[in-house]
Design a protein around this motif. Structure first.
Motif, PDB file in Angstrom:
ATOM      1  N   THR A 161     -13.508   0.523  -2.504  1.00  0.00           N
ATOM      2  CA  THR A 161     -12.747   0.043  -3.658  1.00  0.00           C
ATOM      3  C   THR A 161     -12.134   1.224  -4.400  1.00  0.00           C
ATOM      4  O   THR A 161     -12.539   2.379  -4.214  1.00  0.00           O
ATOM      5  CB  THR A 161     -13.643  -0.747  -4.626  1.00  0.00           C
ATOM      6  OG1 THR A 161     -14.738   0.088  -5.036  1.00  0.00           O
ATOM      7  CG2 THR A 161     -14.194  -1.988  -3.949  1.00  0.00           C
TER       8      THR A 161
ATOM      9  N   LYS B 118     -10.041  -1.224   2.988  1.00  0.00           N
ATOM     10  CA  LYS B 118     -10.592  -2.275   2.136  1.00  0.00           C
ATOM     11  C   LYS B 118     -11.600  -3.124   2.901  1.00  0.00           C
ATOM     12  O   LYS B 118     -12.601  -3.580   2.340  1.00  0.00           O
ATOM     13  CB  LYS B 118      -9.465  -3.158   1.596  1.00  0.00           C
ATOM     14  CG  LYS B 118      -8.534  -2.441   0.633  1.00  0.00           C
ATOM     15  CD  LYS B 118      -7.379  -3.337   0.207  1.00  0.00           C
ATOM     16  CE  LYS B 118      -6.407  -2.601  -0.699  1.00  0.00           C
ATOM     17  NZ  LYS B 118      -5.247  -3.433  -1.087  1.00  0.00           N
ATOM     18  N   GLU B 119     -11.355  -3.328   4.199  1.00  0.00           N
ATOM     19  CA  GLU B 119     -12.283  -4.120   5.014  1.00  0.00           C
ATOM     20  C   GLU B 119     -13.633  -3.429   5.167  1.00  0.00           C
ATOM     21  O   GLU B 119     -14.643  -4.082   5.449  1.00  0.00           O
ATOM     22  CB  GLU B 119     -11.662  -4.372   6.391  1.00  0.00           C
ATOM     23  CG  GLU B 119     -10.487  -5.343   6.356  1.00  0.00           C
ATOM     24  CD  GLU B 119      -9.809  -5.496   7.708  1.00  0.00           C
ATOM     25  OE1 GLU B 119     -10.267  -4.828   8.678  1.00  0.00           O
ATOM     26  OE2 GLU B 119      -8.833  -6.253   7.798  1.00  0.00           O
TER      27      GLU B 119
ATOM     28  N   ALA C 107      -5.380  -1.587   4.267  1.00  0.00           N
ATOM     29  CA  ALA C 107      -6.134  -2.832   4.440  1.00  0.00           C
ATOM     30  C   ALA C 107      -7.407  -2.584   5.247  1.00  0.00           C
ATOM     31  O   ALA C 107      -8.456  -3.179   4.978  1.00  0.00           O
ATOM     32  CB  ALA C 107      -5.254  -3.871   5.128  1.00  0.00           C
TER      33      ALA C 107
ATOM     34  N   SER D  59       0.848  -1.212   0.000  1.00  0.00           N
ATOM     35  CA  SER D  59       0.000   0.000   0.000  1.00  0.00           C
ATOM     36  C   SER D  59       0.876   1.251   0.000  1.00  0.00           C
ATOM     37  O   SER D  59       0.858   2.048   0.936  1.00  0.00           O
ATOM     38  CB  SER D  59      -0.925   0.006   1.215  1.00  0.00           C
ATOM     39  OG  SER D  59      -1.732  -1.138   1.233  1.00  0.00           O
TER      40      SER D  59
END
Length: 425
Positions: free
Chosen positions: A54, A49-50, A46, A13
């Motif tokens: 998007t 994203k959880e 992360a 990332s």
């Protein structure tokens, strides 16, 4: 016994990690980095994203619930990211004489020691980058670039590997198990169309592609895919490449925060962009022979669609800001006054090393003062991009059309005024 291996070093990332490197309060929180003009998400942690976010998610839809989710947004800080990428490559270069920059956050590196030393070598690189740059990386080591990419996937996804995977150091049965479960589309160089064609012939996994008939794959998808087959078998076909010193073109373009609809304002835009492009030319010690200035309306404005452009071939290669600024103004007569242009740019092509033109050229017009371009570059490097400019490109305050970045973090590594301050108690 020594064995030549390749490592793929990849920052996790990258944009978010660069932000966290200077702001530890972002650790463990959902973080987004936004596109130009703070439009949509282009990178995320992360944790973000959880939350189901998007790439491409518009910020105006996420903003109302950001506080409730603890979501933090940052405007794109490309100057910081570019400098951190350069430092990332420098650290890798201290561990290997063979380094290829693959992207802003990825690099291949060569290793020529014994197989049992590859893991500790990769771990030293990982630890060095973490300690000096605070960037988390995954490192995959393999006999080929394709296997290094595959190992990098394992390094990131298998917790027990702790960020480092040496493919040849794994048990053979385990390697077969991984490849038999890895979808073929996740192999480096296999896109959706190729995967669809391969699936029609029963090739759906990495193992199936590795074991496929190489000549059949060549007839089906060409020599590039055949090389992928051979690389999966451990036969190097894609060598490390040194970055070309002189690129084919240079583009400087931006989207406007407020549309530009007059020639007077566009003249200001072209002057600013030409001088910034000149600074880039000087930083690379290159000159350009051809300039294209262009503008465009929004893709959603079909009623008044317009995309004027003007291309000029200069008398001789140059990186002089006076000549380039003058040439960029050729766009103005091709504009439609009153049309709302949302983006503009300058493209420089036919690049060559500075001074490559013969010393005596009957057909070349006299050049302007060669010291202006380097002077602009030196002042901007020391005091910032907006510290100096000529004519319409010398604005002391940001123009209304300038790209909006309202949540941008400081440029910690490239601006003296924005350096991180540490206080002792």
């Amino acid at each position: 016994m020594s064995k030549h291996l390749l490592a793929l070093v990849d920052v996790n990332s990258f944009y978010v990690s660069c932000e966290r490197a200077f702001d530890p309060t972002l650790e463990g929180r959902p973080v987004l980095v936004l596109s130009n003009n703070d439009g949509c998400a282009v990178a995320m942690s992360a944790e973000a994203k959880e939350l189901g976010i998007t790439v491409g998610a518009p910020w105006f839809k996420l903003a109302p619930n950001a506080q409730r989710h603890g979501l933090v947004a940052r405007s794109s800080n490309y100057e910081l990211y570019g400098d951190m990428s350069h430092r990332f490559l420098q650290v890798i270069g201290e561990h290997s004489h063979e380094v290829e920059k693959y992207s802003i956050d990825e690099a291949f590196a060569g290793y020529g020691g014994p197989l049992q030393g590859a893991g500790p070598w990769a771990e030293r690189i990982r630890r060095d980058i973490a300690e000096r740059l605070s960037l988390p990386v995954g490192i995959g080591v393999g006999a080929t670039k394709t296997l290094a990419k595959l190992a990098n996937l394992a390094a990131k996804r298998v917790p027990g590997m702790r960020g480092v995977c040496v493919w040849d150091g794994l048990d053979a049965e385990y390697r077969d198990w991984v490849m038999s479960r890895l979808p073929v589309q996740q192999i480096w160089g296999v896109g959706p169309r190729s995967a669809k064609k391969l699936a029609a012939h029963g090739v759906t996994t990495a193992a199936a592609l590795r074991d496929a008939d190489a000549q059949f794959v060549r007839r089906l998808l060409g020599v590039t895919m055949m090389r992928t087959v051979l690389e999966l078998r451990g036969q190097p076909c894609i060598q490390l490449e040194e970055e070309r010193e002189f690129r084919d073109s240079l583009v400087f373009s931006r989207s406007f925060s407020t549309p530009v609809s007059t020639r007077e304002i566009m003249a200001q835009v072209m002057a600013s962009y030409a001088q910034r492009a000149c600074t880039r030319l000087n930083s690379r010690s290159t000159e350009a022979k051809t300039l294209t200035a262009w503008a465009m309306t929004s893709q959603f404005n079909s009623a008044a669609e317009d995309s004027p452009s003007a291309t000029l071939s200069l008398p001789a290669p140059t990186n002089d800001p006076v000549l380039l600024t003058r040439a960029a103004q050729a766009l103005l007569p091709r504009m439609t006054e009153g049309t709302r242009y949302t983006k503009a740019g300058i493209t420089l092509t036919d690049l060559s090393p500075r001074g490559a033109q013969p010393a005596f050229d009957l057909f070349a017009e006299p050049q302007q003062d060669k010291g202006i371009g380097p002077l602009l570059q030196q002042v901007r490097e020391k005091s910032g991009t907006d510290a100096i400019g000529m004519g319409r490109g010398g604005m002391r305050t940001a123009a209304e059309w300038e790209m909006r970045r309202e949540m941008m973090s400081p440029r910690y590594t490239t601006r003296w005024q924005e350096m991180l301050e540490v206080h002792a108690r």
